[in-house]
Design a protein around this motif. Structure first.
Motif, mmCIF file in Angstrom:
data_model
loop_
_atom_site.group_PDB
_atom_site.id
_atom_site.type_symbol
_atom_site.label_atom_id
_atom_site.label_comp_id
_atom_site.label_asym_id
_atom_site.label_seq_id
_atom_site.Cartn_x
_atom_site.Cartn_y
_atom_site.Cartn_z
ATOM 1 N N SER A 36 0.835 -1.199 0.000
ATOM 2 C CA SER A 36 0.000 0.000 0.000
ATOM 3 C C SER A 36 0.872 1.252 0.000
ATOM 4 N N TRP A 37 1.925 1.260 0.827
ATOM 5 C CA TRP A 37 2.852 2.387 0.881
ATOM 6 C C TRP A 37 3.512 2.604 -0.483
ATOM 7 N N ALA A 38 3.763 1.524 -1.204
ATOM 8 C CA ALA A 38 4.399 1.604 -2.520
ATOM 9 C C ALA A 38 3.434 2.064 -3.611
ATOM 10 N N GLY A 39 2.176 2.292 -3.261
ATOM 11 C CA GLY A 39 1.191 2.748 -4.239
ATOM 12 C C GLY A 39 0.350 1.639 -4.827
ATOM 13 N N SER A 40 0.329 0.478 -4.191
ATOM 14 C CA SER A 40 -0.450 -0.681 -4.639
ATOM 15 C C SER A 40 -0.168 -1.046 -6.090
ATOM 16 N N PRO A 41 1.118 -1.261 -6.421
ATOM 17 C CA PRO A 41 1.446 -1.594 -7.809
ATOM 18 C C PRO A 41 0.842 -2.932 -8.224
ATOM 19 N N PRO A 42 0.639 -3.117 -9.523
ATOM 20 C CA PRO A 42 0.056 -4.382 -9.988
ATOM 21 C C PRO A 42 1.011 -5.551 -9.776
ATOM 22 N N CYS A 43 0.424 -6.689 -9.693
ATOM 23 C CA CYS A 43 1.175 -7.927 -9.519
ATOM 24 C C CYS A 43 1.709 -8.382 -10.876
ATOM 25 N N ALA A 44 2.965 -8.786 -10.888
ATOM 26 C CA ALA A 44 3.579 -9.219 -12.143
ATOM 27 C C ALA A 44 3.852 -10.712 -12.116
ATOM 28 N N ALA A 65 4.974 -8.510 -3.768
ATOM 29 C CA ALA A 65 6.185 -8.659 -2.953
ATOM 30 C C ALA A 65 7.022 -9.851 -3.413
ATOM 31 N N ALA A 66 6.365 -10.931 -3.795
ATOM 32 C CA ALA A 66 7.099 -12.102 -4.290
ATOM 33 C C ALA A 66 7.734 -11.788 -5.642
ATOM 34 N N GLY A 67 6.987 -11.109 -6.510
ATOM 35 C CA GLY A 67 7.510 -10.735 -7.821
ATOM 36 C C GLY A 67 8.693 -9.783 -7.739
ATOM 37 N N GLU A 68 8.714 -8.943 -6.719
ATOM 38 C CA GLU A 68 9.810 -7.994 -6.506
ATOM 39 C C GLU A 68 11.003 -8.645 -5.804
ATOM 40 N N GLY A 69 10.823 -9.882 -5.360
ATOM 41 C CA GLY A 69 11.896 -10.558 -4.637
ATOM 42 C C GLY A 69 12.010 -10.147 -3.183
ATOM 43 N N LEU A 70 10.970 -9.531 -2.663
ATOM 44 C CA LEU A 70 11.002 -9.078 -1.271
ATOM 45 C C LEU A 70 10.741 -10.212 -0.300
#
Length: 164
Positions: A36-44, A65-70
């Protein structure tokens, strides 16, 4: 009725005290707040965890978060979404996200803590980074408290400091 009055009085005294106790933030709540803090970006892509229902309200956050490797899970394709997030887990996610944003995530020089032996080997640099940059505050007595959990108020403060 007379017997009910003392019970109601006791409840009136106990309920505010119980309401003041802050519940720890879960792993799913932390990821959702960061998303949410990141602006609710779409899932890739899809989410790789077997213990996450497809109807979870925070599924998009976890997928992002998983797609970003977080997030990489807790082992065995599990995310363990309802478990309270530890301070060291939060530090890892924050440091990974800061790196994705191009921020300096180098290991800062900080004072030695009293409980350094309690930090998991996979989390030490991240926890030192998060406390050294002021994102996660020190606990009482010069402790990092790596296995401690975060409250909602602490999470809000962390995200506010992350914004700066």
């Amino acid at each position: 009725m007379r017997q009910l009055i003392p019970a109601l009085l006791l409840l009136t005294l106990l309920v505010p005290a119980a309401a003041a106790v802050e519940v720890p933030v879960t792993r799913a709540q932390f990821v959702s707040a960061l998303w949410s803090w990141a602006g609710s970006p779409p899932c890739a892509g899809g989410q790789p965890f077997s213990d996450v229902p497809q109807t979870a309200p925070w599924l998009s956050a976890l997928c992002w978060a998983a797609g970003e490797g977080l997030v990489r899970g807790t082992g065995g394709l599990l995310f363990t979404p309802d478990r309270p997030i530890t301070r060291e887990e939060a530090a890892i996610l924050l440091r990974r996200y800061a790196a994705r944003l191009g921020r300096d995530v180098s290991f800062p020089e900080i004072a030695r803590c009293n409980d350094f032996e309690d930090i998991s080997p996979w989390a030490d640099n991240s926890l030192y980074w998060a406390t050294g940059t002021g994102l996660i505050g020190w606990s009482e007595g010069g402790r990092l408290d790596p296995q401690g959990t975060l409250t909602q108020a602490q999470l809000d403060a962390i995200l506010t400091r992350f914004s700066q």
